[in-house]
Design an enzyme around this catalytic site. Structure first.
Site, PDB file in Angstrom:
ATOM      1  N   SER A   1       0.850  -1.192   0.000  1.00 13.94           N
ATOM      2  CA  SER A   1       0.000   0.000   0.000  1.00 13.94           C
ATOM      3  C   SER A   1       0.883   1.238   0.000  1.00 13.94           C
ATOM      4  CB  SER A   1      -0.898   0.003   1.229  1.00 13.94           C
ATOM      5  OG  SER A   1      -0.129   0.355   2.365  1.00 13.94           O
ATOM      6  N   LYS A   2       0.225   2.369  -0.061  1.00 12.53           N
ATOM      7  CA  LYS A   2       0.901   3.670  -0.063  1.00 12.53           C
ATOM      8  C   LYS A   2       1.977   3.788   1.015  1.00 12.53           C
ATOM      9  CE  LYS A   2      -0.926   6.661  -2.994  1.00 12.53           C
ATOM     10  NZ  LYS A   2       0.001   5.986  -3.886  1.00 12.53           N
ATOM     11  N   ARG A   3       1.705   3.146   2.145  1.00 10.09           N
ATOM     12  CA  ARG A   3       2.649   3.226   3.267  1.00 10.09           C
ATOM     13  C   ARG A   3       4.035   2.721   2.882  1.00 10.09           C
ATOM     14  NH1 ARG A   3       2.075  -0.266   7.104  1.00 10.09           N
ATOM     15  NH2 ARG A   3       0.542  -1.493   5.979  1.00 10.09           N
TER      16      ARG A   3
END
Ligand code: GLU
Ligand code: ZN
Length: 489
Positions: free
Chosen positions: A254-256
């Site tokens: 994910s973006k993280r």
């Protein structure tokens, strides 16, 4: 008919790495088997739909170098390939299921459903979802409601007991208790829009899809789809749920973890060759002991048997390594053309500047080995296009020396420069070596302040090659200005 596979994105966001991987595996499977690769737009969610996302889809795949045999933009024998253009079909098939008693009209209004949800939350009975209230309405009642034009949806009858069994090419036999399937999911909404399940199954069937290869997060939909295929009396395509893609910490990518949309990778200066080569290796192997494959090569080598069950971990550093490898394979002219937009964007140079074009071309051998991302080029090359900001005093001073000695060394450099012929780099280097011996200095100490003066930094592309590109006069100006700046500080 041969193998027919599809990539069926919902244009509700920009294309991301997971989507690209799904598309790529389908594409490779089609190409490696002489099959057909189809692009279908699943745009039934009109609230999150945007034309910009469709454009992003086309742009992304154009950049990557993919094409499809049939699809929303190129058409084909079983089109249209855009679900919003097929709504009449879905309604017809949903109504057929009602006639066959495999689905039913549900007239429950939002109010009833909301209070049902509230009760379920309060009771903590474990019951969730629709309570099948309309599943057993009598024919007369249904006809009456229909005559009244009462709002309605069509729901699929999930068998109340037993298990649904299907094979997944990768995961093997899967058994799903029917009681664990959401009770009677909606197929056709009250506004006549199909849900994902209805449109997906009808289209896969009508488009003659033979294998459904998609992300593993869709696995929970599979039992429901199996029930629908059985209800229609259709053969279900072979399913193959692709291994998950995780970040280094074991959580879904994910973006993280970093960039996830293909656009972001493109803007950071990844090459499409590197990106697809790396992505194709997420959960799939091609040939032992070899990592670099062109799309064409992968088309020939892909085997569905070489897909892994285990989740794949997305390793950004490994991707950078791939990118560096592909950068190294570029000719000077190719690489110069690739870095140019990054240099222009960063303001390092302007677009129409033949002298800058020539300089960039000549500079490629200096940066090729050290460049990982195209976006790194402006920082690496700025000193070639203009005078760097004078570095801080301590940057110039070699270890164990002081400022006065550093200035002396720079003066030596200034004296040597006019006598150097940089078209013979090794001869020029020899001159500096000999002078270092004469004045009792280390060669490194003679060159380090010079490098900082010329490039603005202790770390830079090769110094002598840089000086050759800049020319002696410009190098002298930079050395003199470094001496002045050191003298004043
Ligand atoms: N439209 C779905 C998606 O966005 C398709 C899933 C499938 O391949 O069945 O991924
Ligand atoms: Zn109902």
């Amino acid at each position: 008919m041969g193998i027919r596979v599809r990539y069926a994105p919902s244009p509700t966001g920009n294309q991301h790495i997971g989507g690209l991987r799904t598309a790529l595996i389908n594409y490779l499977y089609a190409r490696s088997t002489g099959g057909t690769f189809i692009l279908r737009l699943e745009d039934t969610d009109r609230t999150r739909f945007s034309d910009a996302y469709v454009q992003n889809l086309y742009d992304t795949f154009k950049w990557i170098g993919f094409y499809w045999d049939e699809g929303s933009d190129v058409g084909g024998p079983v089109g249209p390939y855009i679900q919003s253009e097929r709504f009449d079909l879905y309604r017809k098939y949903a109504e057929n299921l009602v006639v066959m008693d495999k689905a039913y009209y549900c007239f429950c209004d939002e109010e009833r459903l909301a209070s049902l949800r509230e009760d379920q939350a309060k009771n903590k009975s474990g019951d969730q979802g629709y309570d099948r209230h309309c599943r057993n309405l009598g024919k007369a009642e249904v006809d009456e409601f229909l005559a009244q034009g009462k709002g309605r949806v069509i729901r699929l009858k999930i068998p109340m007991e037993g298990t649904t069994v299907f094979e997944d090419r990768l995961l093997g036999r899967i058994e799903w208790k029917n009681e664990d399937i959401s009770p009677d999911p909606i197929l056709l909404k009250s506004d006549g829009f199909p849900t994902y399940h209805l449109a997906n199954v009808v289209d896969d069937h009508l488009m003659g899809i033979t294998q459904v290869m998609r992300a593993q997060e869709w696995l929970p939909s599979a039992p429901l789809h199996k029930i629908m295929y059985d209800a229609f009396g259709w053969q279900m395509p072979e399913l193959c749920h692709l291994p998950m893609v995780l970040g280094q910490d074991g959580h879904k990518l994910s973006k993280r973890h970093g960039a996830t949309s293909v656009n972001e990778f493109r803007k950071s200066g990844y090459l499409p060759e590197a990106l697809i080569n790396y992505i194709a290796h997420l959960g799939c192997s091609f040939e032992e002991g070899r990592e670099l494959f062109s799309l064409k090569e992968m088309e020939g080598l892909f085997r569905i048997e070489k897909l892994n069950k285990a989740p794949a971990v997305f390793d950004y550093q490994k991707l950078d390594w791939f990118n560096g490898q592909y950068i190294r394979q570029k000719s000077d002219a190719e690489l110069a053309a690739l870095v140019k937009p990054f240099l222009v964007d960063a303001g390092t140079r302007t677009e129409d500047d033949p002298a800058a074009d020539a300089l960039d071309l000549a500079a490629m051998p200096l940066i090729r080995e050290r460049l990982k991302l195209l976006s790194g080029a402006p920082a690496m090359m700025a000193y070639l296009h203009g005078r760097p900001k004078t570095a801080a005093t301590e940057e110039f001073i070699p270890k164990k020396l002081d400022k006065a000695r550093t200035i002396e060394l720079l003066r030596e450099d200034a004296r040597l420069l006019p006598s150097c012929d940089f078209s013979e780099i090794s001869a020029a280097e020899e001159k500096f070596k000999a002078r270092a011996v004469e004045i009792g200095a280390k060669l490194g100490d003679l060159l380090m302040p010079l490098r900082v003066a010329i490039t603005g930094s202790r770390v830079s592309p090769p110094l002598f090659e840089s000086m050759r590109l800049l020319g002696t006069a410009e190098c002298l100006v930079r050395v003199e200005s470094a001496i002045t700046s050191l003298g004043c500080n």
